[in-house]
Write an enzyme that holds these catalytic residues in place. Structure first.
Site, PDB file in Angstrom:
ATOM      1  N   TRP A 164       0.699  -1.197  -0.072  1.00 18.50           N
ATOM      2  CA  TRP A 164      -0.100   0.077  -0.105  1.00 18.50           C
ATOM      3  C   TRP A 164       0.752   1.297   0.030  1.00 18.50           C
ATOM      4  O   TRP A 164       0.245   2.109  -0.132  1.00 18.50           O
ATOM      5  CB  TRP A 164      -1.072  -0.066   1.331  1.00 18.50           C
ATOM      6  CG  TRP A 164      -0.377  -0.372   2.431  1.00 18.50           C
ATOM      7  CD1 TRP A 164      -0.375  -1.598   3.028  1.00 18.50           C
ATOM      8  CD2 TRP A 164       0.551   0.201   3.521  1.00 18.50           C
ATOM      9  NE1 TRP A 164       0.130  -1.590   4.361  1.00 18.50           N
ATOM     10  CE2 TRP A 164       1.025  -0.585   4.360  1.00 18.50           C
ATOM     11  CE3 TRP A 164       1.003   1.642   3.332  1.00 18.50           C
ATOM     12  CZ2 TRP A 164       1.658  -0.069   5.739  1.00 18.50           C
ATOM     13  CZ3 TRP A 164       1.941   2.201   4.319  1.00 18.50           C
ATOM     14  CH2 TRP A 164       2.033   1.414   5.381  1.00 18.50           C
ATOM     15  N   ASN A 165       2.295   1.195   0.299  1.00 22.03           N
ATOM     16  CA  ASN A 165       2.969   2.375   0.206  1.00 22.03           C
ATOM     17  C   ASN A 165       3.187   3.173  -0.833  1.00 22.03           C
ATOM     18  O   ASN A 165       3.056   4.538  -1.044  1.00 22.03           O
ATOM     19  CB  ASN A 165       4.367   1.978   1.287  1.00 22.03           C
ATOM     20  CG  ASN A 165       4.871   1.338   0.502  1.00 22.03           C
ATOM     21  OD1 ASN A 165       4.648   0.580  -0.242  1.00 22.03           O
ATOM     22  ND2 ASN A 165       6.499   1.556   0.979  1.00 22.03           N
ATOM     23  N   LYS A 188      -2.542  -7.679  -8.360  1.00 19.04           N
ATOM     24  CA  LYS A 188      -3.244  -7.670  -7.385  1.00 19.04           C
ATOM     25  C   LYS A 188      -2.917  -6.522  -6.377  1.00 19.04           C
ATOM     26  O   LYS A 188      -1.949  -6.713  -5.418  1.00 19.04           O
ATOM     27  CB  LYS A 188      -3.241  -9.055  -6.537  1.00 19.04           C
ATOM     28  CG  LYS A 188      -4.306  -9.722  -5.741  1.00 19.04           C
ATOM     29  CD  LYS A 188      -4.575  -8.524  -4.688  1.00 19.04           C
ATOM     30  CE  LYS A 188      -3.946  -8.882  -3.368  1.00 19.04           C
ATOM     31  NZ  LYS A 188      -4.241  -8.089  -2.176  1.00 19.04           N
ATOM     32  N   PRO A 189      -3.371  -5.334  -6.411  1.00 15.39           N
ATOM     33  CA  PRO A 189      -3.006  -4.436  -5.629  1.00 15.39           C
ATOM     34  C   PRO A 189      -3.361  -4.520  -3.900  1.00 15.39           C
ATOM     35  O   PRO A 189      -4.147  -5.404  -3.870  1.00 15.39           O
ATOM     36  CB  PRO A 189      -3.824  -2.966  -6.185  1.00 15.39           C
ATOM     37  CG  PRO A 189      -4.966  -3.726  -6.667  1.00 15.39           C
ATOM     38  CD  PRO A 189      -4.574  -5.144  -7.206  1.00 15.39           C
ATOM     39  N   GLY A 238       6.179  -6.593  -0.653  1.00 14.90           N
ATOM     40  CA  GLY A 238       5.373  -6.376   0.587  1.00 14.90           C
ATOM     41  C   GLY A 238       6.229  -6.682   1.933  1.00 14.90           C
ATOM     42  O   GLY A 238       7.572  -6.819   1.950  1.00 14.90           O
ATOM     43  N   SER A 239       5.636  -7.452   2.765  1.00 16.63           N
ATOM     44  CA  SER A 239       6.161  -7.378   4.129  1.00 16.63           C
ATOM     45  C   SER A 239       7.133  -8.921   3.994  1.00 16.63           C
ATOM     46  O   SER A 239       6.739  -9.741   3.285  1.00 16.63           O
ATOM     47  CB  SER A 239       5.312  -7.739   5.284  1.00 16.63           C
ATOM     48  OG  SER A 239       4.462  -8.681   4.923  1.00 16.63           O
ATOM     49  N   LEU A 261      11.142  -7.074  -0.125  1.00 13.74           N
ATOM     50  CA  LEU A 261      10.598  -7.097   1.008  1.00 13.74           C
ATOM     51  C   LEU A 261      10.809  -5.716   1.847  1.00 13.74           C
ATOM     52  O   LEU A 261      11.273  -4.945   1.488  1.00 13.74           O
ATOM     53  CB  LEU A 261      10.853  -8.478   1.680  1.00 13.74           C
ATOM     54  CG  LEU A 261      10.556  -9.643   0.932  1.00 13.74           C
ATOM     55  CD1 LEU A 261      11.038 -10.887   1.834  1.00 13.74           C
ATOM     56  CD2 LEU A 261       8.976  -9.492   0.702  1.00 13.74           C
ATOM     57  N   CYS A 294      10.013   1.295   1.903  1.00  6.14           N
ATOM     58  CA  CYS A 294      10.826   0.009   2.175  1.00  6.14           C
ATOM     59  C   CYS A 294      12.476   0.188   2.545  1.00  6.14           C
ATOM     60  O   CYS A 294      12.860  -0.182   3.461  1.00  6.14           O
ATOM     61  CB  CYS A 294      10.830  -1.092   1.031  1.00  6.14           C
ATOM     62  SG  CYS A 294      11.144  -0.228  -0.404  1.00  6.14           S
TER      63      CYS A 294
HETATM   64  P1  NAD Z   1       1.787  -7.087   3.220  1.00  7.08           P
HETATM   65  O1  NAD Z   1       2.945  -8.050   3.116  1.00  7.08           O
HETATM   66  O2  NAD Z   1       0.830  -7.199   4.247  1.00  7.08           O
HETATM   67  O3  NAD Z   1       0.801  -7.306   1.841  1.00  7.08           O
HETATM   68  C1  NAD Z   1       1.381  -7.167   0.539  1.00  7.08           C
HETATM   69  C2  NAD Z   1       0.401  -7.694  -0.493  1.00  7.08           C
HETATM   70  O4  NAD Z   1       0.411  -9.015  -0.323  1.00  7.08           O
HETATM   71  C3  NAD Z   1      -0.975  -7.214  -0.413  1.00  7.08           C
HETATM   72  O5  NAD Z   1      -1.596  -6.978  -1.671  1.00  7.08           O
HETATM   73  C4  NAD Z   1      -1.690  -8.108   0.358  1.00  7.08           C
HETATM   74  O6  NAD Z   1      -3.158  -8.196   0.240  1.00  7.08           O
HETATM   75  C5  NAD Z   1      -1.094  -9.598  -0.101  1.00  7.08           C
HETATM   76  N1  NAD Z   1      -1.262 -10.685   0.637  1.00  7.08           N
HETATM   77  C6  NAD Z   1      -1.273 -10.685   2.078  1.00  7.08           C
HETATM   78  N2  NAD Z   1      -1.320 -11.953   2.342  1.00  7.08           N
HETATM   79  C7  NAD Z   1      -1.241 -12.779   1.220  1.00  7.08           C
HETATM   80  C8  NAD Z   1      -1.011 -14.188   0.902  1.00  7.08           C
HETATM   81  N3  NAD Z   1      -1.283 -15.213   1.882  1.00  7.08           N
HETATM   82  N4  NAD Z   1      -0.584 -14.668  -0.379  1.00  7.08           N
HETATM   83  C9  NAD Z   1      -0.570 -13.466  -1.389  1.00  7.08           C
HETATM   84  N5  NAD Z   1      -0.632 -12.216  -1.277  1.00  7.08           N
HETATM   85  C10 NAD Z   1      -1.105 -11.882   0.114  1.00  7.08           C
HETATM   86  O7  NAD Z   1       2.443  -5.841   2.991  1.00  7.08           O
HETATM   87  P2  NAD Z   1       2.029  -4.215   3.069  1.00  7.08           P
HETATM   88  O8  NAD Z   1       1.728  -4.148   4.562  1.00  7.08           O
HETATM   89  O9  NAD Z   1       1.227  -4.016   2.056  1.00  7.08           O
HETATM   90  O10 NAD Z   1       3.264  -3.559   2.609  1.00  7.08           O
HETATM   91  C11 NAD Z   1       4.342  -2.992   3.401  1.00  7.08           C
HETATM   92  C12 NAD Z   1       5.710  -3.709   3.431  1.00  7.08           C
HETATM   93  O11 NAD Z   1       6.081  -3.559   2.118  1.00  7.08           O
HETATM   94  C13 NAD Z   1       6.968  -3.102   4.266  1.00  7.08           C
HETATM   95  O12 NAD Z   1       7.507  -4.172   4.982  1.00  7.08           O
HETATM   96  C14 NAD Z   1       7.783  -2.678   3.095  1.00  7.08           C
HETATM   97  O13 NAD Z   1       9.132  -2.477   3.551  1.00  7.08           O
HETATM   98  C15 NAD Z   1       7.531  -3.532   1.986  1.00  7.08           C
HETATM   99  N6  NAD Z   1       8.041  -2.947   0.722  1.00  7.08           N
HETATM  100  C16 NAD Z   1       9.170  -3.426   0.000  1.00  7.08           C
HETATM  101  C17 NAD Z   1       9.459  -2.644  -1.067  1.00  7.08           C
HETATM  102  C18 NAD Z   1      10.622  -3.209  -1.732  1.00  7.08           C
HETATM  103  O14 NAD Z   1      10.707  -2.859  -2.793  1.00  7.08           O
HETATM  104  N7  NAD Z   1      11.590  -3.988  -0.955  1.00  7.08           N
HETATM  105  C19 NAD Z   1       8.785  -1.721  -1.578  1.00  7.08           C
HETATM  106  C20 NAD Z   1       7.727  -1.230  -1.043  1.00  7.08           C
HETATM  107  C21 NAD Z   1       7.113  -1.696   0.151  1.00  7.08           C
END
Ligand code: NAD
Length: 526
Positions: A164-165, A188-189, A238-239, A261, A294
């Site tokens: 979401w960021n 899948k946003p 994502g995380s 991540l 991130c």
């Molecule tokens: P998140 O992991 O909670 O969610 C990311 C995405 O994954 C969402 O679309 C979510 O719906 C989906 N998701 C959740 N569970 C899932 C599953 N079991 N299977 C498939 N998809 C699933 O992360 P967030 O809170 O949206 O984002 C913040 C995190 O992203 C932070 O840790 C940040 O550091 C990281 N991030 C990393 C980068 C990078 O380039 N390294 C860039 C931006 C954000």
């Protein structure tokens, strides 16, 4: 059916009016999208189940061969058409990013929209070069006269799952090279910020992309998991926690996964640094987008002789930051916290640090509503027993720690399970580069921070728990392809010397050749 009918639909406008009235409970199967700076609902999107995801992927699969057959030049042209659409519709795109993310229009403009417009041109120009056949000159005597070529062909349907960021950069931004490689893409946003991706789908249709080539599957984690079950390759941002789940699920089908991540990026300030530049960088890249980056600067190590001076400069700058609901450009510097649970993590980290003896020099608390804001915060007296120095905070918090010398700074910087970006500030650039090379991170900057992300031609990725694989550069597009090695024998004898029946004379010959080639004891080079 138009491209848009196939995917999630949004009710309400991203700029502010809710489809069903603010505060109304969403209909079953719909997800409400909130403006984190005002608390108002700005739209609803579909919560897609596995059945709908399967249909979308199937449609993408049907569209992919035609898209691949279009060729690089035509795909590049469509990328330019889409870039034109983005520029014509920039106000709508920025309004959408601001409304669903609570970020400032400046951040939406530069870190999302600008990045994507630049990427559309870059991958349009570079894809063909990066994916051109590679001629290999084999050294084995058994391969004399044979032609060997490595080629790249699209994986098929790529699933891009985003956070979401940065709803544009870290979702559609990663779809661009996948599309240029000839794949169909299903995005899948994040369920927290899905509206901008739907706007992108509108742009893709307006730009003239064939139906089904880029689709959007809206919904939460379950929707993402269903995409992992269907796509041919997954690009995930994502995380770390979710990244590990995705790897485990993808392993069931043995499909490739690329992961970007979390991070806990360090910034080191040596005593000979330009302190004003270092302080400006530390403040900018810890507070920008409310620290929800991130590769945000999440911890600073400063050599003792300049520590007080550096802290003084940072405190002065952070105290003057303007925070509030983003409106017109130039109105505020720091926006809202996008994701409700994130502000609780930020509060927990600051509380834990204070309980263990840290001092809050600026900020240190959640602001009164409406909206969700955490005050820009500077902490000193911190150490590695505190969560704020070892866990990803992902908020507007800058902890600063005094160190004896560069060696202690490097040791502490490397005391992390993450490894995304890192920075070192010194006027001695050669020393800076030597220190940068000692940092355990996928990226390291000297007298700079984060800006390396804009180098589409240089790989960007994390080590340790910050990721697997990279975006950008040649690997940033080859990862969306399967590789095929083609060997061609133009002139071959009816029977090769190594073929049946095995003969004593041939074995002897190969034995001789082996001794001649490799049978001498090696001498160490002086
Ligand atoms: P998140 O992991 O909670 O969610 C990311 C995405 O994954 C969402 O679309 C979510 O719906 C989906 N998701 C959740 N569970 C899932 C599953 N079991 N299977 C498939 N998809 C699933 O992360 P967030 O809170 O949206 O984002 C913040 C995190 O992203 C932070 O840790 C940040 O550091 C990281 N991030 C990393 C980068 C990078 O380039 N390294 C860039 C931006 C954000």
């Amino acid at each position: 059916m138009s491209a848009l009918e196939n995917q999630g639909t949004a009710t309400g406008t991203a700029a502010g009016t809710a489809g069903q009235g603010n505060g109304a409970a969403p209909l079953p199967g719909r997800v409400a999208v909130e403006n984190p700076a005002t608390g108002q609902t700005v739209g609803y999107v579909d919560e897609m189940d596995a059945g709908r995801v399967a249909l979308i992927v199937e449609r993408a699969r049907q569209a992919q061969p035609g898209w691949e057959a279009l060729g690089f030049a035509e795909r590049a042209h469509l990328m330019k058409e889409l870039r034109y659409w983005f520029v014509q519709n920039r106000k709508r795109v920025i309004d959408s990013l601001v409304a669903e993310g609570g970020k400032t229009p400046e951040d939406a403009m530069l870190a999302d929209l600008w990045y994507v417009c630049d990427a559309l041109g870059f991958w349009g120009r570079s894809a063909e070069r990066y994916l051109a056949d590679e001629r290999i000159r084999p050294r084995s005597p058994f391969l004399l006269g044979k032609k060997i070529v490595v080629r790249y062909r699209p994986a098929g349907v790529v699933g891009v799952i985003g956070p979401w960021n940065y709803p544009l950069t870290n979702t559609f931004g990663d779809a661009i090279p996948a599309l240029m490689a000839g794949n169909a893409v299903v995005m899948k946003p994040s369920e927290v910020t899905p509206l901008t991706s739907l706007l992108v789908a509108e742009g893709v249709e307006a730009a003239g992309f064939p139906d089904g080539v880029l689709s959007v599957a809206t919904g939460s984690g379950e929707t993402g998991a269903a995409l992992v079950d269907r796509a041919d390759m997954i690009m995930f941002t994502g995380s770390t926690r979710t990244g590990k789940r995705i790897v485990a699920r993808a392993a069931e089908r043995l499909i490739p996964v690329s992961l970007e991540l979390g991070g806990k990026d360090p910034l080191i300030v040596l005593s000979d640094a330009d302190l004003e530049r270092a302080a400006n960088m530390a403040v900018q890249w810890s507070m920008s987008n409310s620290g929800q980056i991130c590769q945000a600067v999440e911890r600073v190590y400063v050599e003792e002789p300049v520590y007080d001076q550096f802290v003084g400069r940072v405190v002065e700058k952070v105290s003057h930051l303007r925070q509030g609901a983003p409106g017109a450009t130039g109105a505020v510097d720091v926006g809202a916290m996008t994701f409700p649970p994130q502000i609780e993590i930020v509060e927990r980290h600051v509380r834990d640090a204070v309980d263990k003896g840290a001092q809050v020099l600026v900020g240190g608390r959640r602001r009164e509503g409406p909206g969700r804001f955490y005050e820009p915060t500077v902490l000193t007296g911190v150490d590695h027993t505190m969560e704020v120095m070892i866990e990803e905070t992902f908020g507007p918090v800058l902890p600063i720690m005094k160190v004896r010398d560069a060696d202690e700074a490097v040791k502490l910087a490397n005391d992390t399970r993450y490894g995304l970006n890192s920075s070192v500030f010194t006027r001695d650039v050669e020393k800076g580069e030597r220190i940068a090379r000692r940092l355990d991170a996928g990226n390291a900057c000297v007298n700079d921070a984060l800006i390396n992300y804009l180098a589409h031609d240089a790989p960007f990725g994390g080590t340790g728990e910050s990721g697997l694989g990279v975006r950008h550069g040649p690997q940033g597009i080859r990862k969306y392809c399967s590789q095929q090695t083609v060997l061609v024998t133009r002139f071959g004898p009816k029977r090769e010397p190594t073929m049946f029946p095995n003969k004593r004379v041939m074995s002897k010959l190969f034995d001789r050749i082996m001794v001649l080639l490799w049978g001498r004891r090696p001498k160490r080079r002086s």
